[in-house]
Design an enzyme around this catalytic site. Structure first.
Site, mmCIF file in Angstrom:
data_model
loop_
_atom_site.group_PDB
_atom_site.id
_atom_site.type_symbol
_atom_site.label_atom_id
_atom_site.label_comp_id
_atom_site.label_asym_id
_atom_site.label_seq_id
_atom_site.Cartn_x
_atom_site.Cartn_y
_atom_site.Cartn_z
ATOM 1 N N LYS A 53 0.845 -1.203 0.000
ATOM 2 C CA LYS A 53 0.000 0.000 0.000
ATOM 3 C C LYS A 53 0.879 1.251 0.000
ATOM 4 O O LYS A 53 0.622 2.203 -0.744
ATOM 5 C CB LYS A 53 -0.933 -0.019 1.217
ATOM 6 C CG LYS A 53 -2.032 -1.065 1.090
ATOM 7 C CD LYS A 53 -2.729 -1.350 2.414
ATOM 8 C CE LYS A 53 -3.708 -2.527 2.248
ATOM 9 N NZ LYS A 53 -4.233 -3.027 3.516
ATOM 10 N N GLN A 97 -4.022 -1.543 9.929
ATOM 11 C CA GLN A 97 -3.975 -2.854 9.276
ATOM 12 C C GLN A 97 -4.604 -3.930 10.172
ATOM 13 O O GLN A 97 -4.239 -4.073 11.339
ATOM 14 C CB GLN A 97 -2.517 -3.216 8.917
ATOM 15 C CG GLN A 97 -2.357 -4.526 8.182
ATOM 16 C CD GLN A 97 -3.032 -4.532 6.798
ATOM 17 O OE1 GLN A 97 -2.978 -3.552 6.062
ATOM 18 N NE2 GLN A 97 -3.670 -5.645 6.462
ATOM 19 N N ASP A 120 -10.782 3.419 4.647
ATOM 20 C CA ASP A 120 -11.006 1.985 4.410
ATOM 21 C C ASP A 120 -12.345 1.526 4.994
ATOM 22 O O ASP A 120 -12.593 0.322 5.113
ATOM 23 C CB ASP A 120 -9.846 1.159 4.987
ATOM 24 C CG ASP A 120 -9.778 -0.245 4.378
ATOM 25 O OD1 ASP A 120 -10.352 -0.454 3.277
ATOM 26 O OD2 ASP A 120 -9.182 -1.135 5.000
#
Ligand code: NAP
Length: 280
Positions: A53, A97, A120
């Site tokens: 990413k 994450q 996200d």
């Protein structure tokens, strides 16, 4: 029957090309879109994902701020880091994450992310907005799945979609997005009875299970669209690709399917968030 290979790399390229001008515009106003990634612990797969990413950000002119915290980090310590990033005007998107070490309250940490920076779609509010159909930043993998369908002109309306998996970042939100596009959706999980029978009825199958080659060729109705969101050790998807290819009219490969589009959606959401911050 002709087969359509749903090429995620191509979709990703188109999305990233669409960001170039927008990033230049922001830079002309002295704003560099910035994504902060937080990795807690030393899980090698998570390290790889965060690295991918970050590299994608840098290749596209987006700043990548990588924060790597030790496994022993407490929930409170993690919340402090998130709060600092929430208040940092140079940071437009925050990605924590998943998964974090088991002793950390992951839901609490996700919900600490400012909704403006939740690129996200992991906060409860972000998920709720996605489900209600006005979410700014749906989770990136569900958003990527919808983007691939749109890119290849595969309409969800009126279709029976069977989603295998109900995780908060993937199965549930993609079910909601498909429903919002007027598909009839069946969401399956580990307690579903007679899964192959349900999948056999599907016009669109989304595999989001986390088990290599889980979806069998004999489960696929002739002409169905098969979307493999899975990503397991050794670059193996959740679908038995070779076996399903014979039945499907369209299918995503792994690698090169949903994965690269997911990263592109993350970049797009970060640019969206930077633009929103400028116009605030
Ligand atoms: P997860 O949180 O482990 O969820 C897996 C889901 O599958 C759960 O809802 C579980 O049901 C269900 N399940 C497990 N065994 C099943 C069975 N035998 N029959 C039916 N359903 C079953 O996984 P996730 O985070 O959603 O990820 C799913 C996959 O997507 C993984 O391969 C992951 O690596 C991949 N992924 C890819 C990307 C990408 O960028 N391409 C991003 C995120 C995830 P219960 O709810 O009942 O436990």
């Amino acid at each position: 029957m002709s087969k359509l290979l749903l090429d995620g790399k191509r979709v990703a390229e188109v999305i990233q090309n669409g960001l170039k001008d927008r990033i230049s515009q922001l830079k002309s106003k002295n704003v560099t879109p910035c994504l902060a990634t937080i990795l807690v612990g030393d899980d090698p797969s998570s390290e790889t994902y965060v690295k991918m990413k970050g590299n994608a950000c840098e290749r596209n002119g987006i700043k990548s701020l990588k924060i790597h915290l030790p496994t022993e980090t407490t929930t409170e310590e993690l919340l402090e880091v998130i709060q600092t990033l929430n208040h940092d005007d140079y940071v437009h998107g925050i990605l924590l994450q998943h998964p974090v070490p088991a002793h950390i309250d992951e839901r609490k940490a996700f919900d600490y992310i400012s909704t403006k920076k939740d690129v996200d779609g992991v906060t409860s509010a972000g998920y709720g907005q996605t489900a209600l159909g006005f979410g700014q930043y749906p989770s990136c993998t569900p958003a990527a799945i919808m983007k691939v369908l749109e890119f290849y002109n595969i309409a969800a309306e009126g279709k029976l979609a069977v989603v295998i998996g109900r995780s908060p970042i993937l199965g549930k939100p993609v079910s909601a997005l498909l429903l919002n596009e007027n598909a009839t959706v069946i969401t399956c999980h580990s307690k579903t009875v007679n899964l192959p029978e349900l999948v056999r009825q599907a016009d669109i199958v989304v595999a989001a299970v986390g088990k290599p080659k889980f979806v069998q060729g004999t489960w696929i109705k002739e002409g169905a669209v098969v979307i493999d969101a899975g990503y397991n050790k050794g670059n193996i998807g959740d679908v038995d690709y070779e076996a399903c290819l014979g039945q499907a009219s369209a299918i995503t490969p792994v690698p090169g399917g949903i994965g690269p589009v997911t990263i592109s959606m993350l970049l797009k959401h970060t640019v969206d968030a930077a633009e929103a911050a400028v116009t605030e």
